[in-house]
Motif scaffolding. Structure first.
Motif, PDB file in Angstrom:
ATOM      1  N   ASN A   1      -1.058  -1.348  -4.467  1.00 36.62           N
ATOM      2  CA  ASN A   1      -2.091  -0.777  -4.041  1.00 36.62           C
ATOM      3  C   ASN A   1      -2.129   0.699  -3.779  1.00 36.62           C
ATOM      4  O   ASN A   1      -1.746   1.137  -2.716  1.00 36.62           O
ATOM      5  CB  ASN A   1      -2.802  -1.536  -2.770  1.00 36.62           C
ATOM      6  CG  ASN A   1      -3.846  -1.050  -2.164  1.00 36.62           C
ATOM      7  OD1 ASN A   1      -4.880  -0.244  -3.112  1.00 36.62           O
ATOM      8  ND2 ASN A   1      -4.471  -1.306  -0.974  1.00 36.62           N
TER       9      ASN A   1
ATOM     10  N   THR B   1      -7.202   3.647  -6.949  1.00 41.47           N
ATOM     11  CA  THR B   1      -8.198   3.710  -5.890  1.00 41.47           C
ATOM     12  C   THR B   1      -8.660   5.411  -6.319  1.00 41.47           C
ATOM     13  O   THR B   1      -7.734   6.215  -6.408  1.00 41.47           O
ATOM     14  CB  THR B   1      -7.608   3.994  -4.480  1.00 41.47           C
ATOM     15  OG1 THR B   1      -7.324   2.442  -4.345  1.00 41.47           O
ATOM     16  CG2 THR B   1      -8.754   4.179  -3.485  1.00 41.47           C
TER      17      THR B   1
ATOM     18  N   ASP C   1       0.642  -1.163  -0.184  1.00 37.94           N
ATOM     19  CA  ASP C   1       0.043   0.051  -0.053  1.00 37.94           C
ATOM     20  C   ASP C   1       0.799   1.320  -0.080  1.00 37.94           C
ATOM     21  O   ASP C   1       1.393   1.657   1.100  1.00 37.94           O
ATOM     22  CB  ASP C   1      -1.010  -0.182   1.267  1.00 37.94           C
ATOM     23  CG  ASP C   1      -1.919   1.169   1.292  1.00 37.94           C
ATOM     24  OD1 ASP C   1      -1.614   2.098   0.546  1.00 37.94           O
ATOM     25  OD2 ASP C   1      -2.670   1.008   2.170  1.00 37.94           O
TER      26      ASP C   1
ATOM     27  N   ASP D   1     -10.590   0.659  -7.051  1.00 39.79           N
ATOM     28  CA  ASP D   1     -11.304   1.097  -5.631  1.00 39.79           C
ATOM     29  C   ASP D   1     -11.934   2.134  -5.715  1.00 39.79           C
ATOM     30  O   ASP D   1     -11.111   3.174  -5.762  1.00 39.79           O
ATOM     31  CB  ASP D   1     -10.079   0.781  -4.943  1.00 39.79           C
ATOM     32  CG  ASP D   1     -10.600   0.941  -3.380  1.00 39.79           C
ATOM     33  OD1 ASP D   1     -11.828   1.469  -3.334  1.00 39.79           O
ATOM     34  OD2 ASP D   1      -9.784   0.787  -2.672  1.00 39.79           O
TER      35      ASP D   1
ATOM     36  N   GLY E   1     -12.863   3.706  -3.285  1.00 39.45           N
ATOM     37  CA  GLY E   1     -12.276   4.728  -2.084  1.00 39.45           C
ATOM     38  C   GLY E   1     -13.360   5.032  -1.013  1.00 39.45           C
ATOM     39  O   GLY E   1     -13.389   6.341  -0.985  1.00 39.45           O
TER      40      GLY E   1
ATOM     41  N   THR F   1      -3.510   4.085  -2.956  1.00 38.75           N
ATOM     42  CA  THR F   1      -4.832   4.791  -2.503  1.00 38.75           C
ATOM     43  C   THR F   1      -4.842   6.310  -3.056  1.00 38.75           C
ATOM     44  O   THR F   1      -5.773   6.912  -2.467  1.00 38.75           O
ATOM     45  CB  THR F   1      -5.054   4.608  -0.704  1.00 38.75           C
ATOM     46  OG1 THR F   1      -3.861   5.267  -0.369  1.00 38.75           O
ATOM     47  CG2 THR F   1      -5.005   3.285  -0.582  1.00 38.75           C
TER      48      THR F   1
END
Length: 295
Positions: A124, A149, A105, A195, A197, A126
């Motif tokens: 990943n 995301t 992440d 994603d 979010g 974000t």
């Protein structure tokens, strides 16, 4: 019978592990090497505890372990070197001891590249490709995948009072545009996840709307990751503190999966695995393991 939006590339390889997202709702377990993590408040900050948590999640049936070294919430910047010192040893240890899918992440290209070389399979991000070099770093790593995301804030910066005319339409358009950026940088569509979010620069009402209309995000054709575990939209909907949001989180994850999510990011891996395996049985993705009742 529930009809889910079709996936463009449902079968994905992560190292030696293959997941068919037409037949599997993957559980992503969470390991945070941060002293101030949102939910566990540093419970897995120590290296041995972080590695043990990742291995325990894999043993409990988690398909995927997500390792983070800097939380999303606003706060002081974590230098790239410090972030890498936190996450890289966990990636190396898990890659050496398990075939579980490993993601890091991070929003930083340098951290992502180092972790992919060390055995991570997925980045990943974000922050929706806030680092313009991140997608290229993923593209350069053989077999690597990328989660894009939706979020609007700069990394570690506040974004007060978010406003949307139609949160689902705007999130979908954002993700579609960032997918285009990733593909232009060389990341194949078959390596992408999206994603929406939940809670990231969104109010509780925004996150609830995203949940009930998640099928509109899923129509993009990429496996959707739903990161709903113990989040504030669950707590505010039920008026519960973080420690009491487990049941609401399982319901939120199940609702997302029923509407097309193919990965759920959860703190309690064991409960989430049981919930998703049961949902797969209900949806006809899998057969019962044992069948003796009234036979």
């Amino acid at each position: 019978m529930t009809v889910l939006p079709p996936l463009r590339d449902p079968v994905r390889r992560f190292g030696s592990r293959v997941i068919d997202f037409d037949r599997r709702i993957a559980v992503m377990a969470i390991v945070n090497r941060t002293p101030d993590s949102f939910f566990d408040q540093g419970a897995t900050y120590a290296l041995d505890q972080a590695v043990a948590a990742g291995l325990a999640a894999a043993e409990a049936g988690a398909d995927w372990v997500d390792i983070g070294g800097a939380k999303f919430a606003p706060g002081p910047e974590i230098p790239a070197e410090e972030e890498l010192d936190r996450v890289l040893p966990v990636v190396e240890a898990l890659a050496a001891q398990s075939d579980v899918t490993i993601s890091v992440d991070t929003f930083r290209a340098s951290v992502a590249a180092a972790c992919l070389r060390a055995g991570a399979h997925v980045v990943n991000d974000t922050t929706g490709l806030s680092d313009p070099e991140l997608a290229a770093a993923v593209a350069e790593a053989p077999g690597a995948s990328l989660v894009i995301t939706h979020s609007l804030a700069e990394p570690r910066k506040p974004y007060p009072h978010p406003r949307y005319d139609d949160v689902v339409t705007e999130v979908r358009a954002f993700l579609e545009e960032r997918v285009g950026r990733a593909v232009a940088a060389g990341v194949p569509e078959s390596a992408l996840f999206v994603d929406p979010g939940h809670d990231l620069n969104k109010t509780t009402r925004h996150s609830l709307e995203l949940t009930r209309r998640l099928d509109e995000i899923a129509t993009l054709g990429f496996p959707v990751l739903a990161a709903v575990s113990n989040k504030d939209f669950v707590g505010e909907t039920l008026d519960l503190p973080k420690a009491e949001r487990h049941d609401g989180s399982i319901v939120a994850a199940t609702a997302c999966a029923m509407l097309g999510a193919r990965v759920v990011r959860m703190h309690d891996a064991r409960s989430a695995v049981q919930a998703m395996r049961m949902l797969e049985g209900i949806l006809g993705f899998r057969e019962p393991i044992l069948e003796v009742h009234n036979i």
